[in-house]
Scaffold this motif. Sequence first.
Motif, PDB file in Angstrom:
ATOM      1  N   LEU A   1      27.139  28.764  28.643  1.00  0.00           N
ATOM      2  CA  LEU A   1      27.155  27.902  27.899  1.00  0.00           C
ATOM      3  C   LEU A   1      26.052  27.848  26.999  1.00  0.00           C
ATOM      4  CD1 LEU A   1      28.621  25.018  29.736  1.00  0.00           C
ATOM      5  CD2 LEU A   1      29.787  27.375  28.873  1.00  0.00           C
TER       6      LEU A   1
ATOM      7  N   ARG B   1      26.803  23.818  22.157  1.00  0.00           N
ATOM      8  CA  ARG B   1      28.093  23.617  22.082  1.00  0.00           C
ATOM      9  C   ARG B   1      29.357  22.722  23.124  1.00  0.00           C
ATOM     10  NH1 ARG B   1      29.471  24.599  16.142  1.00  0.00           N
ATOM     11  NH2 ARG B   1      27.781  24.179  14.657  1.00  0.00           N
TER      12      ARG B   1
ATOM     13  N   ARG C   1      30.929  25.980  24.564  1.00  0.00           N
ATOM     14  CA  ARG C   1      31.240  27.108  24.655  1.00  0.00           C
ATOM     15  C   ARG C   1      30.957  27.993  25.556  1.00  0.00           C
ATOM     16  NH1 ARG C   1      31.487  27.686  18.268  1.00  0.00           N
ATOM     17  NH2 ARG C   1      28.965  27.596  18.343  1.00  0.00           N
TER      18      ARG C   1
ATOM     19  N   THR D   1      29.421  31.451  26.923  1.00  0.00           N
ATOM     20  CA  THR D   1      28.672  33.032  25.850  1.00  0.00           C
ATOM     21  C   THR D   1      28.971  33.809  26.934  1.00  0.00           C
ATOM     22  OG1 THR D   1      26.784  32.684  26.904  1.00  0.00           O
ATOM     23  CG2 THR D   1      26.875  31.167  24.786  1.00  0.00           C
TER      24      THR D   1
ATOM     25  N   PRO E   1      35.731  24.006  30.343  1.00  0.00           N
ATOM     26  CA  PRO E   1      35.633  24.820  29.162  1.00  0.00           C
ATOM     27  C   PRO E   1      35.846  26.846  29.762  1.00  0.00           C
ATOM     28  CG  PRO E   1      33.299  23.998  28.984  1.00  0.00           C
ATOM     29  CD  PRO E   1      33.911  23.152  29.532  1.00  0.00           C
TER      30      PRO E   1
ATOM     31  N   ARG F   1      39.232  29.065  28.969  1.00  0.00           N
ATOM     32  CA  ARG F   1      38.545  29.863  29.714  1.00  0.00           C
ATOM     33  C   ARG F   1      40.122  30.698  29.875  1.00  0.00           C
ATOM     34  NH1 ARG F   1      39.359  33.940  27.134  1.00  0.00           N
ATOM     35  NH2 ARG F   1      38.033  36.129  26.976  1.00  0.00           N
TER      36      ARG F   1
END
Length: 399
Positions: free
Chosen positions: A26, A29, A31, A33, A75, A79
């Motif tokens: 991650l 933020r 998110r 990667t 997250p 996804r």
Amino acid sequence: MAKRSLRSLAVQSRRVLVRADFNVPLDVRGRITDDFRIRATLPTIRWLMEHGARVVLISHLGRPKDREPELSLAPVRSRLEDLLGMPLRLLPDCVGPDIEAAVKRLTAGEVVLLENLRYHPGEGAETRDQEPDFADRLAALGDAYVNDAFGACHRADTSIVELPRRLPAAMGLLLEREIRAMEAILTAPKRPLVVVLGGGKVEDKIGVVLHLLPIADRVLIGGGAAFTFLKAIGYEIGRSRLDPKQLEACREALARSPEKIVLPTDVLVAPDVASPAGSRVVPVDRMPPDWVGVDIGPETTRRFIEILRGAATVAWNGPMGIFEVREFAQGTKAIARVLRERSGQDATVVVGGGDTVAAVQQFGFAEGMDHLSTGGGAMLEYLEGKELPGIAALPEAEG
């Protein structure tokens, strides 16, 4: 013996706990990667959905000390929704009465994700005694268990080794592919078999070198790992990475099979890893005392490529240099390119390790590789000949 396959497990209308490895990187933020590990598990999830299972996904993420919100699986849920093309709920915990009730309400083909297993001390092998009923509480959520987390199989965590003892269990489609790929290297590989090892830690690789020397035709060593070998021979390595505790093991490996181990003959060096502009290529016997090795050199790269072009089976774990810096990435990129080419011909190529897979993806060579492994440490321990707890815990195939 072969392990029981998902295909032989009765799953229709049953709650199936799927131990996945969603331990993804991650950014600051939160998110994702790199979703490679999530995508690798999709075939198992879709197979279970198509066969009417009530799918309960479980995984860890990071090493939380408490319930840090930045290590939530939120997250991953987002996804998975994108990849599956459907809404997916993330439950607020992974055990407890409310979670049991929510799982019981699942319908055939529905999927739910539970929160980070490591929010509970009972998940860890070292902290299991702090929550001794965790395995039973987790097992209460399922009617069957599927392990699809090759990347976590070298750890004896509760969800890895205790659930198969409490529920009908099988390996998932990803784990099955991983085992098949590892066995293609260890058991009657197509010859010549070439092993490529790099990365920074010699301690992670030396066991693999010693175990595979009788099996492999060549072992190519680059990256930071090469410098401890070069130091063991007596070369000056400047400020390059060195593991002094492994010097004797490196000497042992070189003494056993000097004709099989191929070390760099030239390296790219720099005054500092943050100073690519000042880098230059030097022979390994002329390394400046205050400089650091950052990549294999062009002569070594050509030599490695020549050997790899003649290989029939290749196992690669560990980049050849600091590939994240463009100027230090040429050796890794060249190896990735030739292995992608060999994958499309008559060679079997297995690539593993988080950094290695990330490099292959960064250079655009992932598509077409025979097998990209989701395991770093698990791959190395398998190739070292160790029994992985997660695989050992699964039942043998019937018949």
